[in-house]
Design an enzyme around this catalytic site. Structure first.
Site, PDB file in Angstrom:
ATOM      1  N   VAL A   1      -5.548  -0.232 -11.817  1.00 37.86           N
ATOM      2  CA  VAL A   1      -6.743  -0.308 -10.982  1.00 37.86           C
ATOM      3  C   VAL A   1      -6.433  -0.345  -9.481  1.00 37.86           C
ATOM      4  CG1 VAL A   1      -8.146  -1.449 -12.739  1.00 37.86           C
ATOM      5  CG2 VAL A   1      -6.791  -2.844 -11.166  1.00 37.86           C
ATOM      6  N   GLY A   2      -5.167  -0.247  -9.120  1.00 36.12           N
ATOM      7  CA  GLY A   2      -4.793  -0.509  -7.730  1.00 36.12           C
ATOM      8  C   GLY A   2      -5.313   0.488  -6.715  1.00 36.12           C
ATOM      9  N   GLU A   3      -5.428   1.738  -7.118  1.00 36.88           N
ATOM     10  CA  GLU A   3      -5.718   2.761  -6.117  1.00 36.88           C
ATOM     11  C   GLU A   3      -7.045   3.462  -6.332  1.00 36.88           C
ATOM     12  OE1 GLU A   3      -1.684   4.760  -5.110  1.00 36.88           O
ATOM     13  OE2 GLU A   3      -1.413   3.799  -7.041  1.00 36.88           O
TER      14      GLU A   3
ATOM     15  N   GLY B   1      -0.031  -8.396  -3.741  1.00 34.41           N
ATOM     16  CA  GLY B   1      -1.433  -8.796  -3.634  1.00 34.41           C
ATOM     17  C   GLY B   1      -2.224  -8.351  -4.843  1.00 34.41           C
TER      18      GLY B   1
ATOM     19  N   PHE C   1       0.820  -1.213   0.000  1.00 33.76           N
ATOM     20  CA  PHE C   1       0.000   0.000   0.000  1.00 33.76           C
ATOM     21  C   PHE C   1       0.851   1.259   0.000  1.00 33.76           C
ATOM     22  CE2 PHE C   1      -2.194  -3.334   2.566  1.00 33.76           C
ATOM     23  CZ  PHE C   1      -3.048  -3.756   1.554  1.00 33.76           C
TER      24      PHE C   1
ATOM     25  N   ARG D   1      -7.540  -1.613 -20.987  1.00 35.20           N
ATOM     26  CA  ARG D   1      -7.645  -3.067 -21.117  1.00 35.20           C
ATOM     27  C   ARG D   1      -7.459  -3.718 -19.748  1.00 35.20           C
ATOM     28  NH1 ARG D   1      -6.567  -6.581 -25.308  1.00 35.20           N
ATOM     29  NH2 ARG D   1      -5.444  -5.072 -26.554  1.00 35.20           N
TER      30      ARG D   1
ATOM     31  N   LYS E   1     -10.912 -11.011 -12.956  1.00 35.88           N
ATOM     32  CA  LYS E   1     -11.123 -11.532 -11.598  1.00 35.88           C
ATOM     33  C   LYS E   1     -10.248 -10.780 -10.601  1.00 35.88           C
ATOM     34  CE  LYS E   1     -11.225 -16.255  -9.727  1.00 35.88           C
ATOM     35  NZ  LYS E   1     -11.072 -17.622 -10.196  1.00 35.88           N
TER      36      LYS E   1
END
Ligand code: FES
Ligand code: FES
Lengths: 749, 163
Positions: free
Chosen positions: A714-716, A477, A249, A639, A644
């Site tokens: 897309v992580g944050e 992760g 994080f 993209r 999932k």
């Protein structure tokens, strides 16, 4: 070696792997306990180190009972500023933009509570723990400076990592004076701690001037250089292994003091040493998110179009270093406005130095902006979603540039549909559930930059038709082991099960940083380019080989598919990788690739991921306990390599938004400066029962400019729209506007 | 002072010489026996990362002194799969993406196995409640809940078949 793929060639069609919702390739290792995290390493002769943390926030250590600690059975050594081996660099200096000033027992000064002041090294963890307790330090204490009122205010030269603290487009004051409506919103956010489930840990072993370290790290090759510099050895002498991070994080990207202390302890004792932070030690030397106080001023004209956005934020940092949450910058790229102003102030306090924490700036800033937008919608008598659509930014408000892609409209529409937003009453306090709880619906816009950094990768095609691809990537992760392997497999034109993907150690090509939501885009591009390079070399051999079915096809005339080169003008003619290599008498062929943004595209376009988050809250009418009963997020991020895993990332981000809105708050005692709630019982993060229903919708988006793969990140982003959406839902349920986070029950009474 | 305890861990008897009575069951498993699958997240009973089964019940092994469990039967994450065949809960976690970084996962899975055995995994709300002693900072909760539900169903069906 090809640089990044030629993005102007249009959208590259990836192969059969990207886009598939594959289960994690590291899944079995993780569910069987076989995945080794740093602290799981137990080299022979291992010693355990425990450091003593300062009990004061400012002053000097005047004594340590080293004798008592040393006399404890099992204690091998005590390291203090007196006997700490030398470092080649001064830890009080800033060595590059991504290095913090750190504490490595350079002297007896205490700059924050919990700062390491001595290290006890013992044969067992129990002995080291007791030894550290026996040190019984005494201090010369100065009063702690804590919080906005206790600290020292100043104008920060930068915000975030090298960001500009001020930005102005147009004349905000004049625009404000001309606006038909003006709403000023004040929002306070607290200090927040990353609290990855895996506490920071390191196992260090020296072999002469060679150093091997197991420690979770988000930027492995850069960190290797950082460690090497501190010990005056060449980077090649350092092996850093970080195959799995138990969450990061942002807190595991930058070197921290305890890591150096463990390496020093190994040097001092001549034996391998393990140092794992206790949970309470995670509230000091390993960064946090600074607190903010923000003011957002919005103006609109007679048609309810924004005339101005003015955003000012003051954030806390430490007394000796600087990381300023760039909250006000979060207002620059979301809504169309002719006039924009963002500015920052800072306050120094006696805590550890903050650092990037998931969506640094965007999380805090968008929380304030989204509440402000909701208030303006209320003032306009408009539905919050309609108001946002009316002020939809077709081009980037700050730069005026076109977006590389932006499918936010679709996110709004699909999210609203899935949530059931239509028919929402405009006025607050109108809805109840069947148990009489107050029900409210709120929304927010999610937005996050889509950066790329620098990465390298190598691909080796083997004679047996398999391939090995490698880059020193980091999986904390987010799913690098899987998503990067999918891209790698497409790069070499093989099914994923024919590809061995190697990652997570410093002897691999530099995978760059897993941060800024740019790892998949950057390391993925490098892997794809490396794979393409190997395939191109193979094609060259085949097309010159009269025995090959693809002989004579020109460069554009073959495509790599499932381990074969196929002639595009005649698909019945193809040649397998294995046959090509065998005929050429080669056992393997190597390709290399780089991932980086095309500078011309970076210059020409604004690049962001977007989303829309809708929240429902239920509030007990007597106790005012708030529950987030539903969250729906619809996100467009170019993209999607693995839907999932991407959904898990976005769900996780939204749940971080729940924590931000309702739970998380790092409290330091203003008298002593010590953390008051420095553990997981006091510092609340969401648990399973807090999030009954969270749903991510992935909205299609093609992007021809971010990189040849069309990948954003897309992580944050998930956290950014969610905090405001929840606050706005709380207003919709109760009529009470949120002015600070987390939202306390007392604020609703 | 040397103490000795014996534990049956994942069906295997372990005699552990303990030079120190302060060692927790968690640290004995990880640092002395070398079963590092069980994780330490807080060392004070606040996160569930260290969950193991002791005599069939889920406990926080960081809060258990090893010496007070002399003779106990312990199941850890390493003891769930039968050879290459994953336990239904493990398989469901992979399938439902019930984790991200995986650090809380051994504890989540052991907790889920315990919860199912307690009969507390019959509906999603009970699962969320019963799994709330296990923090996941990655917040893989939607996947965790789905995985536990899925595994519970599969296990119940298996049981009916064999009954
Ligand atoms: S490590 Fe045992 S509950 Fe956290
Ligand atoms: S998977 Fe990372 S803490 Fe649960």
């Amino acid at each position: 070696m090809p640089d990044t793929l030629n993005p102007t060639a249009g959208h590259v069609k990836l192969g059969s792997n990207s886009g598939q919702p594959m289960s994690r390739r590291d899944g079995i290792a993780k569910v069987t306990g076989a995945a080794t995290y740093a602290a799981d390493n137990r080299p022979d002769g291992l010693l355990y180190a425990v450091y003593a943390g300062a009990g004061i926030a400012r002053g000097r250590v005047t004594s340590l009972n080293v004798g008592a600690a040393k006399a404890h059975p099992g204690v091998v050594e005590v390291m203090t500023p007196e006997n700490r081996p030398p470092l080649a660099l001064d830890p009080d200096e800033k060595h590059h933009f991504f290095a913090w000033r750190i504490e490595a027992l350079q002297n007896d000064t205490v700059r924050y509570a919990g700062q390491p002041i001595a290290v006890v090294i013992a044969e067992t963890l129990e002995a080291a723990t007791e030894g550290a307790r026996l040190l019984a330090p005494t201090y010369d204490e100065e009063p702690a400076r804590i919080g906005f009122d206790g600290g020292e205010a100043y104008d920060p030269p930068t915000v975030g990592i090298g960001g500009n603290p001020t930005f102005e487009k147009g004349d905000a004051e004049a625009a404000e004076a001309r606006s038909a409506k003006v709403v000023e919103t004040k929002i306070a956010t607290p200090m927040q701690y990353h609290n990855a489930m895996e506490p920071h840990a390191i196992v260090a072993q020296w072999d002469g001037d060679k150093l091997t370290i197991d420690t979770p790290n988000q930027a492995i090759v850069m960190a290797r250089g950082g460690f090497a510099a501190y010990f005056g050895i060449p980077p090649e002498n350092v092996t850093l292994r970080s195959p799995f991070l138990g969450g990061g994080f942002g807190s595991k990207a930058i070197l921290v003091g305890p890591q150096l202390l463990c390496i020093l302890a190994a040097k001092l004792t001549g034996r391998p040493v393990k140092l794992t932070l206790r949970r309470d030690q995670m509230y000091g030397p390993v960064q946090h998110r600074g607190a903010t106080r923000q003011t957002v001023t919005l103006g609109t004209d007679g048609d309810n179009r924004l005339t101005m956005i003015k955003h000012h934020s003051v954030a806390t940092t430490s007394s000796f270093d600087e990381f300023i949450e760039g909250a006000a910058n979060a207002s620059q790229n979301t809504y169309a406005t002719p006039v924009l102003k963002s500015s920052h102030g800072a306050v120094r306090q006696d805590t550890g130095t903050p650092g990037p924490m998931r969506a640094p700036g965007e999380a805090t800033g968008s929380a304030a902006l989204e509440v402000a937008m909701d208030r303006m919608a209320e003032k306009a008598g408009m539905d919050p979603l309609e108001f946002r659509l009316l002020n939809y930014a077709e081009t980037d408000p700050a730069s005026g540039k076109e977006y590389s892609s932006k499918n936010l409209r679709e996110c709004y529409a699909e999210g609203a549909k899935r949530f059931g937003w239509a028919g929402r009453p405009l006025a607050p306090g109108m809805m109840k559930d069947e148990h009489g709880r107050l029900k409210g619906w709120g929304m927010g816009t999610a937005m996050f930059p889509a950066p790329m950094f620098q990465a390298q990768a190598r691909a080796v095609l083997k004679a047996d038709g398999t391939a090995v691809l490698e880059t020193a990537g980091a999986d904390m992760g987010q799913g690098a082991w899987t998503a990067l392997a999918q891209i790698a497999a497409d790069g070499v034109g093989l099914p994923a099960d024919k590809v061995e993907f190697l990652s997570g150690t410093s002897d691999q090509p530099d995978g760059g940083v897993a941060g800024g939501s740019g790892h998949t885009a950057t390391a993925g591009s490098a892997l794809f380019a490396a794979g393409s390079d190997a395939v191109a070399k193979l094609a060259e051999i085949a097309m010159k080989d009269p025995d090959s079915p693809v002989f004579g096809a020109d460069n554009a005339g073959v495509e790599a598919r499932e381990g074969r080169l196929v002639r595009l003008d005649d698909e019945s003619r193809s040649d397998s990788y294995a046959d090509i290599l065998a005929r050429a008498g080669l056992s393997e062929i190597e390709g290399n690739g780089t991932g980086a943004r095309n500078p011309a595209d970076a210059e020409a376009r604004a690049m962001f991921s977007h989303g829309a988050v809708f929240a429902e809250v239920l509030i007990d009418p007597d106790l005012y306990q708030i529950r987030v009963s539903r969250l729906v997020g619809a996100f467009a991020a170019g993209r999607i390599i693995n839907p999932k895993l991407a959904a898990s990332q976005l769900n996780g981000g939204m749940i971080w938004g729940v924590g931000f809105a309702l739970h998380e708050e790092g409290i330091h005692d203003p008298r002593t400066g010590r953390p008051v709630n420095g553990d997981l019982a006091g510092y609340h993060v969401p648990v399973n029962a807090d999030v009954p229903c969270v749903e991510t919708l992935l909205i299609d988006e093609e992007d021809h400019f971010v990189n040849a793969l069309g990948v954003k990140g897309v992580g944050e982003m998930g956290i950014s729209g969610t905090v405001g959406a929840i606050a706005n839902a709380v207003w919709h349920a109760t009529g009470k506007r949120v002015t600070s986070f987390p939202i306390h029950i007392s604020a609703l009474l | 002072m040397t103490l000795s305890i014996s534990l049956t861990v994942n069906g295997e008897r372990r005699d552990v010489p303990l030079e120190d009575p302060r060692a927790t069951l968690l640290d004995v498993l990880r640092e002395r026996i070398g079963l590092t699958g069980t994780k330490k997240g807080c060392d004070r009973g606040q996160c569930g990362a260290c969950t193991v089964l002791v005599d069939g019940r889920r406990i926080n092994s960081c809060l258990a002194l090893a010496v007070s469990h002399d003779g106990a039967e312990v199941t850890t994450i390493e003891g769930l799969a039968q050879g290459d065949e994953l336990h239904p809960v493990q398989a469901a976690f992979v399938e439902c993406d019930g984790f991200q970084c995986g650090y809380c996962t051994p504890g989540q899975i052991m907790s889920a196995v315990g919860l199912i055995a307690e009969g507390g995994a019959d509906d999603p709300e009970h699962i969320r409640e019963g799994m709330s002693g296990n923090i996941c900072r990655c917040a893989a909760y939607p996947g965790i809940t789905a995985a536990v539900q899925d595994a519970q169903k599969r296990m119940a069906a298996e049981e009916r078949k064999s009954a």
